[in-house]
Motif scaffolding. Structure first.
Motif, PDB file in Angstrom:
ATOM      1  N   ASP A 117       0.574  -1.066  -0.047  1.00  0.00           N
ATOM      2  CA  ASP A 117       0.231  -0.073  -0.019  1.00  0.00           C
ATOM      3  C   ASP A 117       0.503   0.894  -0.417  1.00  0.00           C
ATOM      4  O   ASP A 117       0.547   2.136  -0.665  1.00  0.00           O
ATOM      5  CB  ASP A 117      -1.155  -0.008   1.551  1.00  0.00           C
ATOM      6  N   ARG A 118       1.922   1.634   0.547  1.00  0.00           N
ATOM      7  CA  ARG A 118       3.086   2.339   1.022  1.00  0.00           C
ATOM      8  C   ARG A 118       4.098   2.608  -0.276  1.00  0.00           C
ATOM      9  O   ARG A 118       4.161   3.629  -1.323  1.00  0.00           O
ATOM     10  CB  ARG A 118       3.907   2.202   1.993  1.00  0.00           C
ATOM     11  N   GLU A 119       4.525   1.418  -1.178  1.00  0.00           N
ATOM     12  CA  GLU A 119       5.842   1.231  -2.003  1.00  0.00           C
ATOM     13  C   GLU A 119       5.629   0.615  -3.642  1.00  0.00           C
ATOM     14  O   GLU A 119       6.417   1.060  -4.089  1.00  0.00           O
ATOM     15  CB  GLU A 119       6.380   1.095  -1.025  1.00  0.00           C
ATOM     16  N   ALA A 120       4.734   0.095  -3.529  1.00  0.00           N
ATOM     17  CA  ALA A 120       4.234  -1.006  -4.857  1.00  0.00           C
ATOM     18  C   ALA A 120       4.652   0.027  -5.841  1.00  0.00           C
ATOM     19  O   ALA A 120       3.776   1.087  -6.055  1.00  0.00           O
ATOM     20  CB  ALA A 120       2.515  -1.371  -4.886  1.00  0.00           C
ATOM     21  N   PRO A 121       5.094  -0.329  -6.657  1.00  0.00           N
ATOM     22  CA  PRO A 121       5.374  -1.558  -6.924  1.00  0.00           C
ATOM     23  C   PRO A 121       6.599  -1.867  -6.394  1.00  0.00           C
ATOM     24  O   PRO A 121       7.994  -0.738  -6.079  1.00  0.00           O
ATOM     25  CB  PRO A 121       5.844  -1.806  -8.531  1.00  0.00           C
ATOM     26  N   LEU A 122       7.124  -3.039  -5.643  1.00  0.00           N
ATOM     27  CA  LEU A 122       8.399  -2.827  -5.261  1.00  0.00           C
ATOM     28  C   LEU A 122       9.334  -3.431  -6.117  1.00  0.00           C
ATOM     29  O   LEU A 122       9.779  -3.491  -7.591  1.00  0.00           O
ATOM     30  CB  LEU A 122       8.677  -4.136  -4.025  1.00  0.00           C
ATOM     31  N   ALA A 123      10.867  -2.756  -5.664  1.00  0.00           N
ATOM     32  CA  ALA A 123      12.132  -3.178  -6.724  1.00  0.00           C
ATOM     33  C   ALA A 123      11.605  -4.462  -7.020  1.00  0.00           C
ATOM     34  O   ALA A 123      11.771  -4.749  -6.218  1.00  0.00           O
ATOM     35  CB  ALA A 123      13.483  -3.016  -6.093  1.00  0.00           C
ATOM     36  N   ILE A 124      12.824  -4.802  -8.195  1.00  0.00           N
ATOM     37  CA  ILE A 124      12.502  -6.313  -8.870  1.00  0.00           C
ATOM     38  C   ILE A 124      13.701  -6.862  -7.663  1.00  0.00           C
ATOM     39  O   ILE A 124      12.904  -7.847  -7.563  1.00  0.00           O
ATOM     40  CB  ILE A 124      13.303  -6.171 -10.524  1.00  0.00           C
ATOM     41  N   MET A 167       3.610  -7.284  -6.374  1.00  0.00           N
ATOM     42  CA  MET A 167       4.591  -6.705  -5.667  1.00  0.00           C
ATOM     43  C   MET A 167       5.611  -6.047  -7.233  1.00  0.00           C
ATOM     44  O   MET A 167       6.081  -5.285  -6.930  1.00  0.00           O
ATOM     45  CB  MET A 167       5.612  -7.731  -5.101  1.00  0.00           C
ATOM     46  N   LEU A 168       5.865  -6.480  -8.356  1.00  0.00           N
ATOM     47  CA  LEU A 168       6.336  -6.433  -9.166  1.00  0.00           C
ATOM     48  C   LEU A 168       5.408  -5.548 -10.107  1.00  0.00           C
ATOM     49  O   LEU A 168       6.349  -4.482  -9.894  1.00  0.00           O
ATOM     50  CB  LEU A 168       6.878  -7.670  -9.790  1.00  0.00           C
ATOM     51  N   THR A 169       3.969  -5.527 -10.155  1.00  0.00           N
ATOM     52  CA  THR A 169       3.280  -4.198 -10.940  1.00  0.00           C
ATOM     53  C   THR A 169       2.464  -3.453 -10.489  1.00  0.00           C
ATOM     54  O   THR A 169       2.491  -2.102 -10.916  1.00  0.00           O
ATOM     55  CB  THR A 169       2.371  -4.873 -11.879  1.00  0.00           C
ATOM     56  N   GLY A 170       2.367  -3.755  -9.086  1.00  0.00           N
ATOM     57  CA  GLY A 170       1.448  -2.674  -7.797  1.00  0.00           C
ATOM     58  C   GLY A 170      -0.328  -3.017  -8.422  1.00  0.00           C
ATOM     59  O   GLY A 170      -0.820  -2.402  -7.575  1.00  0.00           O
ATOM     60  N   GLN A 171      -0.548  -4.120  -8.991  1.00  0.00           N
ATOM     61  CA  GLN A 171      -1.658  -4.497  -9.031  1.00  0.00           C
ATOM     62  C   GLN A 171      -1.502  -6.937  -9.305  1.00  0.00           C
ATOM     63  O   GLN A 171      -0.896  -6.773  -9.612  1.00  0.00           O
ATOM     64  CB  GLN A 171      -2.310  -4.333 -10.072  1.00  0.00           C
ATOM     65  N   THR A 172      -3.134  -6.952  -9.049  1.00  0.00           N
ATOM     66  CA  THR A 172      -3.057  -8.320  -9.193  1.00  0.00           C
ATOM     67  C   THR A 172      -3.168  -8.231 -10.453  1.00  0.00           C
ATOM     68  O   THR A 172      -4.230  -8.001 -11.433  1.00  0.00           O
ATOM     69  CB  THR A 172      -4.419  -8.525  -7.902  1.00  0.00           C
ATOM     70  N   PRO A 173      -3.245  -9.814 -11.255  1.00  0.00           N
ATOM     71  CA  PRO A 173      -3.901  -9.724 -13.165  1.00  0.00           C
ATOM     72  C   PRO A 173      -5.090 -10.136 -13.391  1.00  0.00           C
ATOM     73  O   PRO A 173      -5.469  -9.668 -13.899  1.00  0.00           O
ATOM     74  CB  PRO A 173      -3.003 -11.039 -12.596  1.00  0.00           C
ATOM     75  N   PHE A 174      -5.648  -9.791 -11.878  1.00  0.00           N
ATOM     76  CA  PHE A 174      -7.175 -10.518 -12.855  1.00  0.00           C
ATOM     77  C   PHE A 174      -8.434  -9.830 -11.433  1.00  0.00           C
ATOM     78  O   PHE A 174      -9.410  -9.772 -11.158  1.00  0.00           O
ATOM     79  CB  PHE A 174      -7.717 -11.559 -12.042  1.00  0.00           C
ATOM     80  N   ARG A 175      -7.900  -8.238 -11.141  1.00  0.00           N
ATOM     81  CA  ARG A 175      -8.758  -7.765 -10.616  1.00  0.00           C
ATOM     82  C   ARG A 175      -9.841  -6.979 -10.957  1.00  0.00           C
ATOM     83  O   ARG A 175      -9.816  -6.650 -11.507  1.00  0.00           O
ATOM     84  CB  ARG A 175      -7.429  -6.342 -10.025  1.00  0.00           C
ATOM     85  N   SER A 176     -10.793  -6.828  -9.739  1.00  0.00           N
ATOM     86  CA  SER A 176     -11.912  -6.469 -10.547  1.00  0.00           C
ATOM     87  C   SER A 176     -12.634  -6.216  -9.308  1.00  0.00           C
ATOM     88  O   SER A 176     -12.555  -6.341  -8.121  1.00  0.00           O
ATOM     89  CB  SER A 176     -13.137  -7.857 -11.252  1.00  0.00           C
ATOM     90  N   GLU A 177     -13.270  -4.924  -9.330  1.00  0.00           N
ATOM     91  CA  GLU A 177     -14.608  -4.675  -8.167  1.00  0.00           C
ATOM     92  C   GLU A 177     -15.631  -5.852  -7.972  1.00  0.00           C
ATOM     93  O   GLU A 177     -16.352  -5.764  -6.312  1.00  0.00           O
ATOM     94  CB  GLU A 177     -15.407  -3.282  -8.853  1.00  0.00           C
ATOM     95  N   TYR A 178     -15.742  -6.762  -8.748  1.00  0.00           N
ATOM     96  CA  TYR A 178     -16.733  -7.449  -8.876  1.00  0.00           C
ATOM     97  C   TYR A 178     -16.373  -9.158  -8.171  1.00  0.00           C
ATOM     98  O   TYR A 178     -14.862  -9.377  -9.452  1.00  0.00           O
ATOM     99  CB  TYR A 178     -18.158  -7.620  -9.562  1.00  0.00           C
ATOM    100  N   VAL A 179     -16.353  -9.988  -7.324  1.00  0.00           N
ATOM    101  CA  VAL A 179     -15.881 -10.897  -6.654  1.00  0.00           C
ATOM    102  C   VAL A 179     -16.122 -12.059  -7.817  1.00  0.00           C
ATOM    103  O   VAL A 179     -15.761 -12.753  -8.518  1.00  0.00           O
ATOM    104  CB  VAL A 179     -16.666 -11.679  -5.406  1.00  0.00           C
ATOM    105  N   ALA A 180     -17.758 -11.511  -8.584  1.00  0.00           N
ATOM    106  CA  ALA A 180     -17.899 -13.076  -9.261  1.00  0.00           C
ATOM    107  C   ALA A 180     -16.676 -13.021 -10.510  1.00  0.00           C
ATOM    108  O   ALA A 180     -16.731 -13.829 -11.419  1.00  0.00           O
ATOM    109  CB  ALA A 180     -19.239 -13.339  -9.903  1.00  0.00           C
TER     110      ALA A 180
END
Length: 306
Positions: free
Chosen positions: A103-110, A205-218
């Motif tokens: 939350d503070r530093e993403a993305p992290l150093a490789i 950690m590498l990109t700052g986001q998850t690959p399948f993010r969505s506001e909807y759980v389904a």
């Protein structure tokens, strides 16, 4: 909610709240007659009164207590407190959870992201060799200290492979953003399940986001099961192809095509971390040797005839 701070529960004096999730809360505490702090996780919710759930937790407590590894937080004690439910006493891990760091530093150093991933894989290797699958690898369950050392917490929903199959109807342990396809549909949970979840964490950690993010759980669940992830380098171009290859292998939909073991994954991530940490070799300066200066031409006059 039941107030824990300042109370003595079991033989532990409860101090301050360290964190809280959907299944319970964690507090620091002092054991009776000692001065070292520990962490206690109190599980709460309607399911804690379910005899099947309690049977599963007792089994899991025995499993967790058998794990001794520097990258795994040790379980020190377990009991069920009337009016509260299951109580798990663990070592007090130093630092903060990876979620706070991201939350503070993403993305992290490789190099840091790869090093943290390698350390988690080492912990999973130890657990997998003893028949234990974590089932809930996510940033909130990874504690990172100021020196870049990580420990894995919350094996509380882990299950020994081939062990008890007691489950609570409708209870799905885990977090969809970090769950493997086989956890979200038909399929067998196995060690490769943890490697998929770890791949998701390293991707974040590498990109700052998850690959399948969505506001909807389904929608997250649908993408985890059916959608291929993009290479991390699509979101961060300086990521080398070798790292793309390793992360995408972790995120294979079929468990059979993921890395063969956590141990091999740890070795590969460590190797890549060293490569990305090392500065590029500086070429030796080009030295131009000037051409040799020819000796001055000396003309010898012809001999004078006698």
């Amino acid at each position: 909610m039941f107030k824990f701070e300042g109370r003595t529960i079991g033989r532990y004096q409860i101090r301050e709240r360290l964190g809280q999730g959907g299944m319970g809360a964690v507090f620091s505490a002092i054991p009776e007659g000692q001065d070292r702090e520990v962490a206690i996780k109190f599980l709460f919710g309607p399911f804690t009164a379910d005899p099947e759930f309690l049977t599963r937790m007792r089994h899991e407590a025995r499993v967790i207590a058998s794990l001794e590894h520097p990258r795994i937080v040790r379980l020190l004690d377990y009991w069920e407190e009337p009016e509260i439910g299951p109580c798990l006493v663990m070592e007090l891990a130093q630092g903060e959870d990876l979620r706070c760091l991201l939350d503070r530093e993403a993305p992290l150093a490789i190099p840091l992201a790869l090093s943290l991933g390698a350390q988690v894989a080492e912990a999973l290797s130890h657990a997998h060799q003893r028949g234990v699958i974590h089932r809930d690898i996510k940033p909130e369950n990874l504690m990172v200290d100021d020196f870049g050392q990580v420990v894995v917490t919350d094996f509380g929903i882990a299950r020994a492979a081939g062990g008890s199959r007691v489950t609570r109807t409708g209870f799905m342990p885990g977090t969809p953003d970090y769950m493997a396809p086989e956890q979200l549909g038909p399929g067998q949970v196995e060690p490769a399940t943890d490697l998929y979840s770890l791949g998701l964490v390293i991707f974040e950690m590498l990109t700052g986001q998850t690959p399948f993010r969505s506001e909807y759980v389904a929608e997250v669940i649908h993408r985890q099961v059916y959608q291929a992830p993009v290479p991390p380098s699509m979101l961060r171009p300086e990521i080398p192809p070798e790292i793309d290859r390793v992360i995408l292998s972790c995120l294979a939909k079929s468990a059979d095509t993921r890395p063969p073991s956590a141990q091999l994954l740890a070795q590969e991530l460590s190797r890549l971390a060293r490569l990305t940490l090392a500065p590029p070799a500086t070429p030796a300066p080009l030295t131009l040797t000037p051409p040799a200066t020819p000796a001055p031409l000396t003309l010898t006059p012809p001999a004078t005839p006698a």
